[in-house]
Design a protein around this motif. Structure first.
Motif, short mmCIF file in Angstrom:
data_model
loop_
_atom_site.label_atom_id
_atom_site.label_comp_id
_atom_site.label_asym_id
_atom_site.label_seq_id
_atom_site.Cartn_x
_atom_site.Cartn_y
_atom_site.Cartn_z
N VAL A 139 0.84 -1.21 0.00
CA VAL A 139 0.00 0.00 0.00
C VAL A 139 0.87 1.25 0.00
O VAL A 139 0.61 2.22 -0.74
CB VAL A 139 -0.95 0.00 1.21
N THR A 140 1.92 1.25 0.79
CA THR A 140 2.78 2.42 0.89
C THR A 140 3.50 2.68 -0.43
O THR A 140 3.62 3.82 -0.88
CB THR A 140 3.80 2.24 2.03
N TYR A 141 3.98 1.62 -1.06
CA TYR A 141 4.66 1.76 -2.35
C TYR A 141 3.70 2.32 -3.40
O TYR A 141 4.04 3.24 -4.15
CB TYR A 141 5.22 0.42 -2.80
N GLU A 171 -7.54 1.99 1.59
CA GLU A 171 -6.98 0.70 1.98
C GLU A 171 -6.96 0.51 3.50
O GLU A 171 -6.30 -0.38 4.02
CB GLU A 171 -5.57 0.56 1.41
N ARG A 172 -7.67 1.39 4.21
CA ARG A 172 -7.83 1.32 5.66
C ARG A 172 -6.51 1.51 6.42
O ARG A 172 -6.27 0.90 7.46
CB ARG A 172 -8.52 0.00 6.07
N CYS A 173 -5.65 2.33 5.84
CA CYS A 173 -4.41 2.72 6.51
C CYS A 173 -4.48 4.22 6.81
O CYS A 173 -5.38 4.92 6.34
CB CYS A 173 -3.21 2.42 5.62
N SER A 174 -3.53 4.72 7.60
CA SER A 174 -3.55 6.13 7.96
C SER A 174 -2.25 6.82 7.54
O SER A 174 -1.20 6.18 7.41
CB SER A 174 -3.75 6.30 9.47
N ILE A 175 -2.35 8.13 7.32
CA ILE A 175 -1.23 8.95 6.87
C ILE A 175 -0.59 9.66 8.06
O ILE A 175 -1.28 10.37 8.81
CB ILE A 175 -1.70 10.03 5.86
N VAL A 176 0.71 9.50 8.22
CA VAL A 176 1.42 10.28 9.23
C VAL A 176 1.48 11.73 8.77
O VAL A 176 1.88 12.02 7.65
CB VAL A 176 2.85 9.72 9.44
N ARG A 177 1.09 12.65 9.66
CA ARG A 177 1.03 14.07 9.30
C ARG A 177 2.11 14.90 9.96
O ARG A 177 2.21 16.10 9.69
CB ARG A 177 -0.36 14.63 9.66
N ASP A 178 2.91 14.30 10.80
CA ASP A 178 3.93 15.04 11.53
C ASP A 178 5.18 15.30 10.69
O ASP A 178 6.01 16.13 11.06
CB ASP A 178 4.33 14.30 12.80
N PHE A 179 5.33 14.57 9.60
CA PHE A 179 6.50 14.71 8.74
C PHE A 179 6.04 14.76 7.29
O PHE A 179 4.96 14.29 6.96
CB PHE A 179 7.47 13.53 8.93
N GLU A 240 1.60 0.14 16.27
CA GLU A 240 1.30 -0.58 15.04
C GLU A 240 2.40 -0.34 14.01
O GLU A 240 3.15 0.64 14.10
CB GLU A 240 -0.06 -0.15 14.47
N LEU A 241 2.46 -1.21 13.01
CA LEU A 241 3.50 -1.11 12.00
C LEU A 241 3.37 0.16 11.17
O LEU A 241 2.27 0.66 10.92
CB LEU A 241 3.42 -2.31 11.05
N SER A 242 4.52 0.66 10.72
CA SER A 242 4.59 1.82 9.84
C SER A 242 5.53 1.49 8.69
O SER A 242 6.48 0.71 8.84
CB SER A 242 5.10 3.04 10.61
N ALA A 243 5.27 2.09 7.52
CA ALA A 243 6.14 1.87 6.36
C ALA A 243 6.32 3.18 5.61
O ALA A 243 5.51 4.11 5.73
CB ALA A 243 5.56 0.81 5.44
#
Length: 274
Positions: A139-141, A171-179, A240-243
């Protein structure tokens, strides 16, 4: 190395830099060397290997190729690369702890070549990984690819972020907004900010000659992160996992050029997605 903080700081003339053919040639050379460094690491990322060993390999690779790792001593960062394992979002510091079967690790390399910065990162599976980890990496790629596809003159940084956000959240994932992604070239972090969320039409209008990274950080759980007491390592609050994947790109007259594609075609991990 907080991209949000650095990206908000105005540059010397208050404008976003536009670059010509000489800069694109320099970025191409730096980007390909950084990508080659990640290619070199592929056979070494395995259970029992320490991230400190991977760091040492990249440092030696850089020196052997008349380059220098930009993170080393940048604002006090102690190592040549960033290694972010499992629930580490970004800026993980290489150390003596061995990688374990089932880990996933992002390795972020920035090499300075003739004054130009090639900045890129990839995910690596350590041995056999879980299906959910495979899915997060895929999903990240794909989110990165969709962001890159929006880069063209007349589009805005909001188009990039919106494409990434729409896909990842579907895809039921979340976006990191701090970076966020950032401008680069002869400096490591510059304007513009490249947020990985937003709306089409928001932000800065893209023009030929702009150089920047796109580097979405995607979590399986919630988007919230915290920085550990070392002042660098950012982790998911829910563990939880992050990529993350990252490319350096330049806006051309008709679209964009990606400077950091793998010379060996190793941009995406080799595990089989069913």
């Amino acid at each position: 190395m907080s991209n949000v903080e650095v990206g908000r700081a105005p540059d010397r003339d208050g404008k976003i830099r536009r670059h010509g053919p000489e800069a694109f040639a320099g970025m191409r050379k730096a980007g390909q060397l950084a990508a080659a460094a990640l290619d070199m690491l592929a056979e070494h990322v395995r259970p029992g290997v320490t991230t400190e060993e991977l760091d040492e390999r990249v440092l030696q690779f850089a020196l052997d190729n008349n380059a220098y790792p930009a993170p080393l001593n940048y604002r006090g960062f102690p190592k040549a690369i960033c290694t972010s394992i499992n629930h580490v979002v970004c800026h993980g510091i290489p150390g003596p702890k061995p990688l374990r079967e089932g880990d996933i690790v992002n390795i972020d390399v920035t090499l300075i070549v003739d004054g130009w910065h090639g900045d890129t990162s990839r995910m690596y599976p350590v041995g056999q990984i879980s299906r959910r980890a495979e899915r997060l990496i895929a999903v990240t790629y794909e989110a990165l690819q969709r962001g890159i596809a929006e880069v063209r003159p007349g589009a805005t940084t909001g188009h990039i972020g919106a494409a990434i956000q729409a896909y990842a959240e579907a895809e039921r994932c979340s976006i990191v907004r701090d970076f966020c992604g950032h401008g680069l070239g002869r400096v490591f972090h510059d304007r513009p900010n490249i947020l990985h969320y937003g709306e089409p039409g928001e932000g800065v209008t893209l023009e030929p000659g702009m150089l920047f990274t796109i580097e979405p950080m995607i979590n399986l759980g919630r988007p919230h992160v915290k920085v550990l007491p070392d002042g660098w390592t950012a982790v998911t609050r829910d563990r939880e996992l992050s990529a993350q994947f990252e490319h350096s790109v330049g806006v051309t007259e008709t679209g964009c050029e990606v400077f950091t594609h793998s010379p060996k075609g190793l941009d995406f991990p080799s595990f089989a997605m069913n």
